[in-house]
Design a protein around this motif. Structure first.
Motif, PDB file in Angstrom:
ATOM      1  N   PRO A 100     -12.863   1.538   4.847  1.00 45.10           N
ATOM      2  CA  PRO A 100     -11.844   2.266   4.075  1.00 45.10           C
ATOM      3  C   PRO A 100     -11.620   3.696   4.555  1.00 45.10           C
ATOM      4  O   PRO A 100     -12.482   4.286   5.173  1.00 45.10           O
TER       5      PRO A 100
ATOM      6  N   SER B 215       0.838  -1.200   0.000  1.00 42.98           N
ATOM      7  CA  SER B 215       0.000   0.000   0.000  1.00 42.98           C
ATOM      8  C   SER B 215       0.879   1.258   0.000  1.00 42.98           C
ATOM      9  O   SER B 215       1.555   1.568   0.980  1.00 42.98           O
TER      10      SER B 215
ATOM     11  N   HIS C   5      -0.044  -0.833  -4.758  1.00 46.56           N
ATOM     12  CA  HIS C   5      -1.434  -0.494  -4.442  1.00 46.56           C
ATOM     13  C   HIS C   5      -1.510   0.990  -4.138  1.00 46.56           C
ATOM     14  O   HIS C   5      -0.897   1.472  -3.183  1.00 46.56           O
TER      15      HIS C   5
ATOM     16  N   HIS D   2      -6.742   1.824  -6.344  1.00 44.32           N
ATOM     17  CA  HIS D   2      -7.963   1.632  -5.537  1.00 44.32           C
ATOM     18  C   HIS D   2      -8.639   2.979  -5.384  1.00 44.32           C
ATOM     19  O   HIS D   2      -8.179   3.828  -4.615  1.00 44.32           O
TER      20      HIS D   2
ATOM     21  N   ASP E  97      -7.712  -6.160   1.482  1.00 44.19           N
ATOM     22  CA  ASP E  97      -7.148  -4.834   1.683  1.00 44.19           C
ATOM     23  C   ASP E  97      -7.547  -4.290   3.046  1.00 44.19           C
ATOM     24  O   ASP E  97      -8.704  -4.020   3.308  1.00 44.19           O
TER      25      ASP E  97
ATOM     26  N   ASP F 233      -3.894   4.062  -3.207  1.00 46.66           N
ATOM     27  CA  ASP F 233      -5.209   4.470  -2.691  1.00 46.66           C
ATOM     28  C   ASP F 233      -5.483   5.924  -3.037  1.00 46.66           C
ATOM     29  O   ASP F 233      -4.688   6.793  -2.684  1.00 46.66           O
TER      30      ASP F 233
ATOM     31  N   MET G 104     -11.254   5.211  -3.974  1.00 54.43           N
ATOM     32  CA  MET G 104     -12.244   5.393  -2.916  1.00 54.43           C
ATOM     33  C   MET G 104     -12.818   6.806  -3.077  1.00 54.43           C
ATOM     34  O   MET G 104     -12.550   7.720  -2.288  1.00 54.43           O
TER      35      MET G 104
END
Ligand code: DX5
Ligand code: ZN
Length: 223
Positions: free
Chosen positions: A142, A8, A33, A66, A177, A35, A68
């Motif tokens: 999250p 991450s 990864h 990812h 995750d 975010d 969000m």
């Protein structure tokens, strides 16, 4: 069974991103990864599409993006240089028209993923399987690194693996995750997870270096 590691990037030392990316290359991780948060879908703002485009320029490690963010279909064109090795995941809770949004992700020429919050039931994806390469089971709510696993999500991994296998979609990869610690990774592996997002409780834990921690995580999930 496929077992891949996706560190991450919100857990790297943001003052030394390239140094940490070189360590992740040495650790031979499978993805990065990344975010992206908008302070609407989740109460936080982290990395950005510009960060993605900059990382893309300095490493060949495939990206595992990812999103969000609310209405992610409106932000897809900000990405540059993505290809079939990269993953773009959106949340099914973040758009009114999830199937259309997934089709728009597919048009980027990337692997397509959907992410489910801990409280979102698996039936939300059962009519989307034809559109998917990856399903992220969020094992924390999250928005932040360093949170505690939501215990019920472990069974959710196994239930999803069973659902995919029963419906003939065994090739869809399950990504886990959130609090993918050395301890939890073993259970997640037993439940059938394929891609492990290593964050503050594993790859970036103070227990060791990035290379040592990645090796330890890989040994656990491949055991
Ligand atoms: C949380 C993010 C995760 C997080 C993982 O919303 O999606 O990728 O960075 O960090 P840890 O492993 O510390 O929970
Ligand atoms: Zn994430």
């Amino acid at each position: 069974m496929i077992r891949k590691i996706s560190p991450s990037m919100m857990c790297v030392d943001l003052m030394n991103v390239e140094r940490d990316i070189r360590s992740l290359e040495a650790a031979q991780v499978d993805y990065l990864h990344i975010d992206i948060m908008d302070n609407h879908f989740v109460p936080n703002i982290t990395l950005s599409t510009d960060f993605v485009n900059s990382v893309r320029e300095i490493t060949d490690i495939p990206l595992d993006i990812h999103l969000m963010i609310e209405n992610p279909e409106n932000s897809l064109l900000a990405f540059k240089g993505l290809d079939a090795n990269d993953i773009v995941c959106i949340h099914c809770e973040a758009t009114r028209h999830i199937q259309r949004a997934l089709s728009m992700v597919r048009e980027l020429g990337v692997k397509v993923g959907v992410s489910l919050n801990p409280g979102t039931p698996l039936y939300m994806v059962e009519d989307l399987l034809e559109d998917l390469d990856v399903i992220i089971i969020m094992t924390v709510n999250p928005g932040f690194a360093g949170q505690k696993l939501v215990p019920a999500t472990l069974d959710k991994i196994r239930n999803l693996r069973n659902m995919l296998d029963e419906r003939g979609y065994g090739d869809i990869l399950i990504e886990v995750d959130g609090n993918v610690s050395f301890e939890h990774a073993k259970s997640m592996s037993e439940m059938g997870a394929n891609i492990y997002v290593g964050g503050s409780s594993s790859i970036f834990s103070k227990e060791g270096t990035i290379v040592e921690n990645t090796r330890k995580l890989r040994e656990i999930i491949q055991a």
